[in-house]
Enzyme design. Structure first.
Site, PDB file in Angstrom:
ATOM      1  N   LYS A  46       0.824  -1.193   0.000  1.00 51.94           N
ATOM      2  CA  LYS A  46       0.000   0.000   0.000  1.00 51.94           C
ATOM      3  C   LYS A  46       0.868   1.257   0.000  1.00 51.94           C
ATOM      4  O   LYS A  46       0.404   2.348  -0.270  1.00 51.94           O
ATOM      5  CB  LYS A  46      -0.875   0.034   1.292  1.00 51.94           C
ATOM      6  CG  LYS A  46      -1.835  -1.123   1.439  1.00 51.94           C
ATOM      7  CD  LYS A  46      -2.567  -1.071   2.787  1.00 51.94           C
ATOM      8  CE  LYS A  46      -1.838  -1.999   3.701  1.00 51.94           C
ATOM      9  NZ  LYS A  46      -2.565  -2.697   4.731  1.00 51.94           N
ATOM     10  N   GLY A  47       2.143   1.063   0.317  1.00 50.81           N
ATOM     11  CA  GLY A  47       3.050   2.200   0.534  1.00 50.81           C
ATOM     12  C   GLY A  47       3.234   3.116  -0.655  1.00 50.81           C
ATOM     13  O   GLY A  47       3.577   4.282  -0.491  1.00 50.81           O
ATOM     14  N   ASP A 102       7.440   2.115  -3.364  1.00 50.16           N
ATOM     15  CA  ASP A 102       7.726   3.187  -2.407  1.00 50.16           C
ATOM     16  C   ASP A 102       9.209   3.230  -2.043  1.00 50.16           C
ATOM     17  O   ASP A 102       9.828   4.283  -2.039  1.00 50.16           O
ATOM     18  CB  ASP A 102       6.854   3.039  -1.141  1.00 50.16           C
ATOM     19  CG  ASP A 102       6.891   1.632  -0.541  1.00 50.16           C
ATOM     20  OD1 ASP A 102       7.590   0.745  -1.072  1.00 50.16           O
ATOM     21  OD2 ASP A 102       6.202   1.422   0.477  1.00 50.16           O
ATOM     22  N   ASP A 105      14.673  -1.737  -0.217  1.00 51.68           N
ATOM     23  CA  ASP A 105      15.621  -1.911   0.890  1.00 51.68           C
ATOM     24  C   ASP A 105      16.527  -3.097   0.551  1.00 51.68           C
ATOM     25  O   ASP A 105      17.519  -2.941  -0.140  1.00 51.68           O
ATOM     26  CB  ASP A 105      14.835  -2.111   2.187  1.00 51.68           C
ATOM     27  CG  ASP A 105      15.720  -2.160   3.413  1.00 51.68           C
ATOM     28  OD1 ASP A 105      16.913  -1.827   3.301  1.00 51.68           O
ATOM     29  OD2 ASP A 105      15.225  -2.525   4.499  1.00 51.68           O
ATOM     30  N   PHE A 154      15.319   3.920   9.225  1.00 52.02           N
ATOM     31  CA  PHE A 154      13.921   3.563   9.041  1.00 52.02           C
ATOM     32  C   PHE A 154      13.110   4.831   8.873  1.00 52.02           C
ATOM     33  O   PHE A 154      13.066   5.668   9.765  1.00 52.02           O
ATOM     34  CB  PHE A 154      13.391   2.729  10.208  1.00 52.02           C
ATOM     35  CG  PHE A 154      12.068   2.106   9.894  1.00 52.02           C
ATOM     36  CD1 PHE A 154      12.001   0.965   9.116  1.00 52.02           C
ATOM     37  CD2 PHE A 154      10.881   2.689  10.330  1.00 52.02           C
ATOM     38  CE1 PHE A 154      10.773   0.401   8.783  1.00 52.02           C
ATOM     39  CE2 PHE A 154       9.650   2.126  10.005  1.00 52.02           C
ATOM     40  CZ  PHE A 154       9.612   0.987   9.229  1.00 52.02           C
ATOM     41  N   VAL A 155      12.496   4.979   7.714  1.00 53.56           N
ATOM     42  CA  VAL A 155      11.774   6.217   7.414  1.00 53.56           C
ATOM     43  C   VAL A 155      10.267   5.967   7.314  1.00 53.56           C
ATOM     44  O   VAL A 155       9.822   4.854   7.027  1.00 53.56           O
ATOM     45  CB  VAL A 155      12.279   6.849   6.105  1.00 53.56           C
ATOM     46  CG1 VAL A 155      13.734   7.270   6.246  1.00 53.56           C
ATOM     47  CG2 VAL A 155      12.133   5.893   4.916  1.00 53.56           C
ATOM     48  N   ARG A 167       1.451   6.722   7.374  1.00 54.93           N
ATOM     49  CA  ARG A 167       1.425   6.767   5.910  1.00 54.93           C
ATOM     50  C   ARG A 167       0.938   8.116   5.402  1.00 54.93           C
ATOM     51  O   ARG A 167       1.256   8.525   4.292  1.00 54.93           O
ATOM     52  CB  ARG A 167       0.496   5.677   5.351  1.00 54.93           C
ATOM     53  CG  ARG A 167       0.972   4.243   5.553  1.00 54.93           C
ATOM     54  CD  ARG A 167       0.119   3.303   4.712  1.00 54.93           C
ATOM     55  NE  ARG A 167       0.244   1.902   5.084  1.00 54.93           N
ATOM     56  CZ  ARG A 167       1.177   1.079   4.634  1.00 54.93           C
ATOM     57  NH1 ARG A 167       2.104   1.519   3.825  1.00 54.93           N
ATOM     58  NH2 ARG A 167       1.202  -0.177   5.009  1.00 54.93           N
TER      59      ARG A 167
HETATM   60  P1  IMP Z   1      12.699  -4.991   0.686  1.00 55.08           P
HETATM   61  O1  IMP Z   1      11.977  -6.240   0.302  1.00 55.08           O
HETATM   62  O2  IMP Z   1      13.673  -5.221   1.811  1.00 55.08           O
HETATM   63  O3  IMP Z   1      13.364  -4.269  -0.472  1.00 55.08           O
HETATM   64  O4  IMP Z   1      11.652  -4.026   1.334  1.00 55.08           O
HETATM   65  C1  IMP Z   1      10.692  -3.407   0.595  1.00 55.08           C
HETATM   66  C2  IMP Z   1       9.487  -3.060   1.446  1.00 55.08           C
HETATM   67  O5  IMP Z   1       9.799  -2.973   2.838  1.00 55.08           O
HETATM   68  C3  IMP Z   1       8.975  -1.707   1.061  1.00 55.08           C
HETATM   69  O6  IMP Z   1       8.040  -1.801   0.002  1.00 55.08           O
HETATM   70  C4  IMP Z   1       8.383  -1.211   2.357  1.00 55.08           C
HETATM   71  O7  IMP Z   1       7.052  -1.653   2.480  1.00 55.08           O
HETATM   72  C5  IMP Z   1       9.213  -1.842   3.433  1.00 55.08           C
HETATM   73  N1  IMP Z   1      10.297  -0.953   3.938  1.00 55.08           N
HETATM   74  C6  IMP Z   1      11.625  -1.048   3.726  1.00 55.08           C
HETATM   75  N2  IMP Z   1      12.309  -0.065   4.335  1.00 55.08           N
HETATM   76  C7  IMP Z   1      11.371   0.704   4.954  1.00 55.08           C
HETATM   77  C8  IMP Z   1      11.444   1.915   5.749  1.00 55.08           C
HETATM   78  O8  IMP Z   1      12.504   2.508   6.022  1.00 55.08           O
HETATM   79  N3  IMP Z   1      10.260   2.390   6.206  1.00 55.08           N
HETATM   80  C9  IMP Z   1       9.063   1.794   5.936  1.00 55.08           C
HETATM   81  N4  IMP Z   1       8.950   0.686   5.200  1.00 55.08           N
HETATM   82  C10 IMP Z   1      10.098   0.138   4.702  1.00 55.08           C
HETATM   83 MG    MG Z   2       6.129  -1.585  -0.464  1.00 53.09          MG
END
Ligand code: IMP
Ligand code: MG
Length: 184
Positions: A46-47, A102, A105, A154-155, A167
Site C-alpha cells: 500500500k506504501g 515506495d 531496501d 527507518f523512514v 502513511r
Molecule cells: P525490501 O523487500 O527489503 O526491499 O523491502 C521493501 C518493502 O519494505 C517496502 O516496500 C516497504 O514496504 C518496506 N520498507 C523497507 N524499508 C522501509 C522503511 O525505512 N520504512 C518503511 N517501510 C520500509
Molecule cells: Mg512496499
C-alpha cells in the site's frame, strides 16, 4: 493519551515541497521515455499509493494502471518472506510495464515481483521507486528511476509506514527510536 504524529519524528528528510518537485521531474522523464508507447503502471500496495497518485498526474501520456498487493515486512525488520496478497486485475502480456514502488531496501520484495511479472510475458518491465536504500541490498536489483537515495535509516511518511501508521504524513521523516523501541 494519543499524541500528535509529528512529535514522533526525529528529523524530516524530504519536505512536501521537495517531494513534489522531484516527482514532477520523474513524471517529465517518464513522459519523455514512454512517448508513443502505452504505459502501464503496476503499483505495489500500500506504501506506493501517495507516490502513484502524485506521479501519474505529472505524466503527460495516455496510461493505464493496476494494483498488486505484496507483503514482506512486519515491524521494522524484514521477515524475509514475500507473499502475494492481491493479484492484478488485468493481463500484462505484451504491455510496457513500469512497477511503482515506495522504497527498495533489501530488494527481496522487488525480486519476487519481477520474477512473478516476467512470467506473464510483458513487452518490457522497468522499475520506478520513490526511495532507494542501497545499504542492505542483497538481491542484485536496480531501479530504472529513483526519487531519492537515502542512508540506512527507518523512514516513514508519504505512504511509508511503521505498523501501518504514519502513511499520511506529507513529508518523509525518520521515526524517533523510542517510538518503536520503547523508552530507553
Ligand atoms: P525490501 O523487500 O527489503 O526491499 O523491502 C521493501 C518493502 O519494505 C517496502 O516496500 C516497504 O514496504 C518496506 N520498507 C523497507 N524499508 C522501509 C522503511 O525505512 N520504512 C518503511 N517501510 C520500509
Ligand atoms: Mg512496499
Amino acid at each position: 493519551m494519543p499524541h500528535p504524529m509529528h512529535d514522533d519524528i526525529q528529523e524530516v528528510l524530504y519536505s512536501e515541497a521537495q517531494i513534489q518537485q522531484r516527482v514532477r521531474e520523474l513524471g517529465a522523464q517518464l513522459t519523455q521515455d514512454y512517448a508513443g508507447r502505452d504505459l502501464h503502471l503496476v503499483t505495489i500496495m500500500k506504501g506506493s499509493l501517495p507516490f502513484l497518485s502524485d506521479l501519474m498526474r505529472t505524466i503527460d501520456l495516455p496510461l493505464t494502471l493496476d494494483l498488486m498487493g505484496v507483503s514482506s515486512y512486519s515491524g521494522i525488520n524484514s521477515t524475509g518472506e514475500v507473499r502475494l496478497t492481491m493479484d492484478l486485475d488485468e493481463s500484462i502480456e505484451g504491455r510496457h510495464v513500469v512497477i511503482v514502488e515506495d522504497i527498495i531496501d533489501t530488494g527481496l520484495t522487488l525480486s519476487y515481483v519481477l520474477r512473478n511479472l516476467r512470467q506473464r510475458a510483458p513487452a518490457s518491465v522497468k522499475i520506478i521507486t520513490f526511495l532507494d536504500k542501497p545499504a542492505k541490498r542483497g538481491a542484485s536489483i536496480e531501479a530504472d528511476y529513483v526519487g531519492f537515495t537515502i542512508p540506512d535509516a527507518f523512514v516513514i511518511g508519504y505512504g511509508l509506514d511503521w505498523n501501518q501508521r504514519y502513511r499520511n504524513l506529507p513529508y518523509v521523516g525518520i521515526l524517533k527510536r523510542d517510538v518503536y523501541a520503547g523508552p530507553l
